[in-house]
Enzyme design. Structure first.
Site, PDB file in Angstrom:
ATOM      1  N   GLY A 108       7.032   5.609   7.364  1.00 20.15           N
ATOM      2  CA  GLY A 108       8.286   5.956   7.988  1.00 20.15           C
ATOM      3  C   GLY A 108       8.964   4.779   8.665  1.00 20.15           C
ATOM      4  O   GLY A 108      10.169   4.760   8.831  1.00 20.15           O
ATOM      5  N   LEU A 127       0.831  -1.213   0.000  1.00 18.96           N
ATOM      6  CA  LEU A 127       0.000   0.000   0.000  1.00 18.96           C
ATOM      7  C   LEU A 127       0.854   1.247   0.000  1.00 18.96           C
ATOM      8  O   LEU A 127       0.432   2.299  -0.451  1.00 18.96           O
ATOM      9  CB  LEU A 127      -0.889   0.018   1.246  1.00 18.96           C
ATOM     10  CG  LEU A 127      -1.979  -1.021   1.323  1.00 18.96           C
ATOM     11  CD1 LEU A 127      -2.601  -1.037   2.704  1.00 18.96           C
ATOM     12  CD2 LEU A 127      -3.043  -0.751   0.274  1.00 18.96           C
ATOM     13  N   GLY A 128       2.023   1.121   0.572  1.00 16.12           N
ATOM     14  CA  GLY A 128       2.869   2.303   0.634  1.00 16.12           C
ATOM     15  C   GLY A 128       4.061   2.044   1.520  1.00 16.12           C
ATOM     16  O   GLY A 128       4.205   0.973   2.119  1.00 16.12           O
ATOM     17  N   GLN A 129       4.888   3.052   1.570  1.00 13.99           N
ATOM     18  CA  GLN A 129       6.077   2.951   2.385  1.00 13.99           C
ATOM     19  C   GLN A 129       5.979   4.017   3.467  1.00 13.99           C
ATOM     20  O   GLN A 129       6.059   5.200   3.180  1.00 13.99           O
ATOM     21  CB  GLN A 129       7.312   3.187   1.512  1.00 13.99           C
ATOM     22  CG  GLN A 129       8.623   3.290   2.246  1.00 13.99           C
ATOM     23  CD  GLN A 129       9.188   1.933   2.616  1.00 13.99           C
ATOM     24  OE1 GLN A 129       9.005   0.963   1.874  1.00 13.99           O
ATOM     25  NE2 GLN A 129       9.835   1.845   3.766  1.00 13.99           N
ATOM     26  N   ASP A 164       5.070  12.376  14.397  1.00 10.82           N
ATOM     27  CA  ASP A 164       5.216  12.285  12.942  1.00 10.82           C
ATOM     28  C   ASP A 164       3.864  12.493  12.266  1.00 10.82           C
ATOM     29  O   ASP A 164       3.466  11.728  11.401  1.00 10.82           O
ATOM     30  CB  ASP A 164       5.832  10.943  12.558  1.00 10.82           C
ATOM     31  CG  ASP A 164       6.343  10.966  11.119  1.00 10.82           C
ATOM     32  OD1 ASP A 164       6.454  12.075  10.548  1.00 10.82           O
ATOM     33  OD2 ASP A 164       6.624   9.896  10.555  1.00 10.82           O
ATOM     34  N   GLY A 175       8.549   1.470   7.829  1.00 11.49           N
ATOM     35  CA  GLY A 175       8.591   0.254   7.033  1.00 11.49           C
ATOM     36  C   GLY A 175       7.426   0.211   6.064  1.00 11.49           C
ATOM     37  O   GLY A 175       6.528   1.052   6.130  1.00 11.49           O
ATOM     38  N   PRO A 176       7.461  -0.776   5.168  1.00  8.31           N
ATOM     39  CA  PRO A 176       6.396  -0.868   4.161  1.00  8.31           C
ATOM     40  C   PRO A 176       5.082  -1.344   4.781  1.00  8.31           C
ATOM     41  O   PRO A 176       5.071  -2.003   5.808  1.00  8.31           O
ATOM     42  CB  PRO A 176       6.931  -1.905   3.184  1.00  8.31           C
ATOM     43  CG  PRO A 176       7.890  -2.711   3.969  1.00  8.31           C
ATOM     44  CD  PRO A 176       8.474  -1.815   5.010  1.00  8.31           C
TER      45      PRO A 176
END
Ligand SMILES: *[C@@H]1O[C@H](CO)[C@@H](O)[C@H](O)[C@H]1NC(C)=O
Ligand SMILES: *[C@@H]1O[C@H](CO)[C@@H](O)[C@H](O)[C@H]1NC(C)=O
Ligand SMILES: *[C@@H]1O[C@H](CO)[C@@H](O)[C@H](O)[C@H]1NC(C)=O
Ligand SMILES: *[C@@H]1O[C@H](CO)[C@@H](O)[C@H](O)[C@H]1NC(C)=O
Ligand SMILES: *[C@@H]1O[C@H](CO)[C@@H](O)[C@H](O)[C@H]1NC(C)=O
Ligand SMILES: *[C@@H]1O[C@H](CO)[C@@H](O)[C@H](O)[C@H]1NC(C)=O
Ligand SMILES: *[C@@H]1O[C@H](CO)[C@@H](O)[C@H](O)[C@H]1NC(C)=O
Ligand SMILES: *[C@@H]1O[C@H](CO)[C@@H](O)[C@H](O)[C@H]1NC(C)=O
Ligand SMILES: *[C@@H]1O[C@H](CO)[C@@H](O)[C@H](O)[C@H]1NC(C)=O
Ligand SMILES: *[C@@H]1O[C@H](CO)[C@@H](O)[C@H](O)[C@H]1NC(C)=O
Length: 842
Positions: free
Chosen positions: A534, A530-532, A649, A536-537
């Site tokens: 901060g 789905l995405g990367q 974050d 980890g993937p």
């Protein structure tokens, strides 16, 4: 006419003039050699305040004091209790260094009373009507008149109480309009079990109370709406002092609070056109403002007649007295509470319930506790001595155990109060048959659901369930030991979230099998990514029961051991809020650590607002509700969750949207999981994303809730403008988004910033308001930024007076944002979206 006669006339006229207008000597400092003599005065630099001798109306006594504009607004009196009976008084600095008032015989009738002054001193009359005694050489302040108020509260003057020493600073009324000596009424701050209020006392008896202070307004004052939000400030100053004070936005809005000799606190504004003070509010708007006028368990409503009535389920203690309007006896409970009956060993009946009173000034003697509304309710229900509760976003939970005294029905403002009553009282007037029918239906439903669950459980891989738990237990044996002990780290009371859950359920919730996840994500296939993020993937997965989940495979950098990791996961699992993504569980196998979240089909916010083809999907209304939701989620993390998690974050890609476009904050608590430690305010490991990091965090590693507020401010501006803060990196010379918003804001030209697709003229005020709040959140100094609680109040109120923001941080971003030397700087434009998880560690 003779010339000398003319000169004589002129000089007589001059002396007369001087006398009538009061001589203002051309100094602003009093020293041992420079003194003022009745009727001389000092005028503050801005010309608005005067210090000198005066006589009150209908009095010949002389007093030394300070007034605003005219002698009808005396704000401070020195020799309140020792009047001068002639006009030969002198104000000077005495040999011991104090500011003193001397009478004709040079006797000290008033002194600033500072002991052991070593050096020479002088006294200055500053703007804001403050008289300051200074050490001449060092400039140290020894004494100030604003620390010793008379009967008037000025902007910045503090009403305080020291919880350790009991020392307090209060307003004390005059005895009468013509006598400044200390009268019977005083006004001050009270802190009782974390609830802060302002009281007026008649001698020692409470005469009026403001209702709990919620960090901005007093919840028991109906006209005090959020417009006053930035009026009242204060709280604990860290030295045991609880302060309440107010500030004004600008000189045009000068107002003061004055406790008059009748015990009435009056808010008066300076009307510059009429040149007089106008009373805009008093603490005695109606009879109901008299403390406890209706007695216990009764409520006062100034609009009804008679004004006092017993709460539902209560009746007058003495009906004869009540009928002749002597209400002080109050009311008593009609039907005993169930928990009292249980203690009396009679047969138990239905559980007690709560009656809701809307918009009331809640009773006196509240006990404060920082928990969520649900916990508040159940804490109160569990404890037989708890008679009522109320919850306010900023104050938290309030409970009452004794008499409920001084409840007042308000027309606006106020809080909702839940009063415990016996079930029978709750039930009066309800249709019995409906209850019976619905009980039967609900009962049947429950039985059916249970049967279904049991059927599914037993038919659906019973062996596997057992195997799963067993293998998981083996793998994570150590971690399981922690769960059994209750799972929560030391110092946090277990709040029973898992109390009633069976062990099997707990294990299932938390520990997922690695193979199971590998299968669910098709071996972490790229097509499922789905995405990367901060840390980890993230992969999409589908469990065997059809549930969709998101799996975050943590990068291996986490410095934590297994036990700490599990601890943190358990802690974070307990955080539940509609604006937080739910953590479903975790998986540990060898080096692999994974977290399972609920799956959000609409992906993240950045995919909408920064994508020209999709940003029209989020109209202004949706954007507002997204901003609001994020704020609520963040407030929950900061204060309601009891863990006080700082996200560190927060950014658009960490805000996920569910199918109804409700925002959900993800990746919270990662700083804990990655061993950042929540209790230290300074960290070597900078976790965060350029563009969202507050200056103190990016440059010094200092973080606090205010760093999250900063990131939130950036988010608001991004959502409103539809632009990335970091996209401004592309151009060396352009200021950041913050910088350009600031410049446009200053030039009153914010329109040019707003995404045309979403601009809606009917919402112009909202838009400019949100931008203002965004700017307030991104101010350079952390102390200037509001808390999340304050932000929520500002977002929710259309009328709140907002302060003017100061310059945001990072007007020119480039050089400031570089904790690690120039090589990081080169990558400026490519770090848009990547969290810096590990600046030094890897
Ligand atoms: C005095 O107060 C007025 C507002 O009442 C304010 O505008 C002004 O700046 C102040 N100073 C002087 C010198 O008038
Ligand atoms: C001053 O005295 C006069 C006459 O005794 C009275 O009418 C008036 O109300 C007094 N003013 C005040 C403020 O007490
Ligand atoms: C004024 O007060 C002083 C004492 O403070 C006293 O000695 C004097 O007699 C008084 N004068 C008058 C006129 O009352
Ligand atoms: C100054 O201090 C003395 C004793 O410490 C006290 O009696 C007196 O009332 C004080 N005066 C003032 C004006 O506070
Ligand atoms: C105070 O000032 C006087 C004269 O200005 C000077 O003689 C004296 O030494 C000073 N005292 C102190 C303690 O500084
Ligand atoms: C102040 O209170 C006392 C009793 O404590 C009373 O005798 C006196 O009349 C009161 N004064 C005023 C002005 O109300
Ligand atoms: C203040 O208290 C005194 C008694 O202590 C009472 O006589 C007086 O009426 C009270 N004042 C008010 C305004 O209630
Ligand atoms: C009102 O009732 C109380 C007792 O509840 C009594 O002490 C008080 O004297 C009564 N007041 C009046 C004015 O009757
Ligand atoms: C419980 O019992 C005591 C004495 O038996 C009685 O005084 C009290 O009123 C009872 N409480 C209730 C709520 O019935
Ligand atoms: C009930 O509440 C009272 C007052 O807050 C407290 O002292 C007491 O310990 C509580 N009892 C229980 C069983 O929690």
């Amino acid at each position: 006419m003779d010339f000398s006669y003319c000169a004589y006339l002129v000089s007589v006229l001059f002396i007369l003039c001087c006398y009538l207008l009061q001589v203002s000597v051309g100094i602003d400092t009093i020293t041992s050699s420079q003194f003022i003599k009745d009727p001389e005065t000092l005028i503050s630099n801005d010309g608005n305040f005067t210090f000198g001798f005066f006589s009150p109306i209908n009095s010949t006594n002389r007093y030394v004091g300070i007034w605003w504009k005219s002698q009808s607004t005396i704000i401070w009196v020195a020799n309140r209790n020792q009047p001068l009976n002639d006009s030969n008084g002198i104000v000077t600095i005495s040999e011991d260094g104090n500011l003193v008032v001397l009478n004709e015989q040079n006797r000290v009738i008033w002194s600033s009373n500072v002991s052991n002054i070593a050096s020479n001193t002088s006294c200055q009359f500053s703007d804001f009507g403050n008289l300051v005694l200074l050490e001449s050489t060092t400039g140290n302040i020894l004494w100030q008149s604003i620390q010793q108020p008379s009967d008037t509260l000025l902007p910045g003057m503090k009403l305080s109480i020291n919880t350790r020493t009991g020392k307090s600073v209060k307003l004390k009324s005059w005895k009468s309009p013509s006598g400044p000596s200390v009268g019977n009424f005083s006004c001050g701050t009270v802190e009782h079990l974390h609830i802060i209020e302002v009281f007026i006392w008649n001698n020692t008896r409470p005469y009026w109370r403001s209702g709990p202070w919620n960090g901005g307004v007093f919840t028991g004052i109906q006209t005090m709406t959020v417009a006053y939000f930035f009026g009242f400030r204060g709280g604990d100053d860290g030295e045991g002092n609880t302060n309440i004070y107010y500030t004004i936005q600008n000189d045009e809005e000068f107002f003061i609070y004055h406790l008059n000799s009748q015990g009435k606190l009056e808010e008066t504004w300076w009307d510059d056109e009429k040149k007089e003070m106008l009373v805009t509010w008093t603490s005695r708007e109606s009879e109901c403002d008299v403390y406890g006028i209706c007695g216990a368990f009764a409520s006062c409503n100034s609009l009804s007649s008679p004004i006092c009535s017993c709460l539902r389920g209560f009746e007058p203690r003495n009906i004869q007295e009540w009928n002749i309007h002597n209400w002080t006896g109050g009311c008593v409970r009609r039907t005993p509470l169930q928990c009292e009956r249980v203690n009396n060993k009679t047969k138990s009946t239905k559980e007690d319930g709560y009656l809701k009173l809307r918009m009331v000034k809640v009773p006196d003697f509240a006990e404060g506790l920082a928990v969520t509304p649900d916990i508040c309710r159940s804490l109160c229900l569990e404890n037989c001595s708890c008679l009522a509760y109320s919850h306010e976003a900023v104050i938290g939970c309030m409970t009452w155990t004794g008499n409920l005294l001084d409840i007042q029905q308000l027309e606006s403002g106020g809080l909702d109060l839940y009063v415990r009553v016996a079930y029978a009282e709750l039930d009066r007037g309800r249709n019995k048959t409906i209850i019976i029918v619905s009980t039967v239906i609900i009962g049947t439903l429950i039985v059916v659901i249970f049967a279904y669950i049991i059927w599914r459980r037993t038919s659906n891989h019973p062996a596997k369930l057992w195997l799963f738990t067993k293998s998981a237990r083996k793998k994570n044996n150590k971690a399981f030991q922690r769960f059994k002990k209750g799972g929560s780290p030391e110092g946090y009371a277990s709040d029973n979230v898992f109390g009633e859950m069976s062990q099997v359920k707990l294990q299932e919730l938390l520990i997922f099998d690695f193979e199971k996840l590998a299968t669910a994500t098709n071996n972490f296939h790229l097509s499922n990514k789905l995405g990367q993020g901060g840390f980890g993937p993230v992969y999409k997965g589908k469990l065997q029961d059809g549930r969709e989940i998101a799996v975050k495979r943590l990068s291996r950098a986490s410095g934590q051991g297994l036990e700490e990791f599990m601890n943190e996961v358990v802690v974070i699992c307990k955080l539940q809020h509609r604006n937080l993504v739910r953590l479903l569980g975790c998986c540990i196998e060898g080096d692999e650590k994974m977290l399972m979240y609920e799956y959000m089909p609409n992906k993240s916010l950045d995919a909408f607002i920064f994508d020209p083809s999709k940003n029209k999907l989020l109209d202004w209304r949706t954007r507002c509700s997204i901003i609001d939701g994020i704020a609520r989620g963040l407030l929950y993390l900061h204060r309601d969750s009891r863990l006080r998690i700082i996200h560190r974050d927060l950014k658009a890609s960490n805000i996920l949207l569910d199918d109804e476009l409700n925002p959900k904050i993800s990746d919270f608590g990662m700083a804990r999981i990655f061993g950042g430690g929540e209790d230290q305010a300074n960290t070597n490991r900078i976790v965060g994303t350029y563009g969202y990091m507050s200056p103190e965090y990016a440059m010094q590693g200092l973080f606090s809730e205010k760093s999250d507020v900063f990131s939130f401010g950036v988010l608001i501006l991004e959502i409103v403008t539809g632009r990335r803060n970091s996209s401004f990196y592309d151009n060396d010379h352009a200021p950041s988004l913050l910088g350009s918003v600031w410049i446009k804001w200053r030039d009153d030209n914010i329109l040019s910033l707003i995404d045309e697709g979403i601009y809606d003229p009917s919402h112009h005020n909202y838009i400019s308001r949100y931008i203002r709040i965004g700017l307030l959140c991104t101010q350079e100094l952390a102390v200037d930024r509001p808390t999340m609680a304050a932000v929520i109040s500002m977002l929710n109120s259309e009328t709140a007076l907002l302060p003017s923001p100061s310059k945001p941080a990072f007007i020119l971003m480039k050089n400031m944002l570089n904790p690690n030397g120039p090589e990081e700087c080169q990558s400026g434009s490519s770090i848009n979206n990547i969290s810096i998880t590990d600046i030094y560690g890897r």
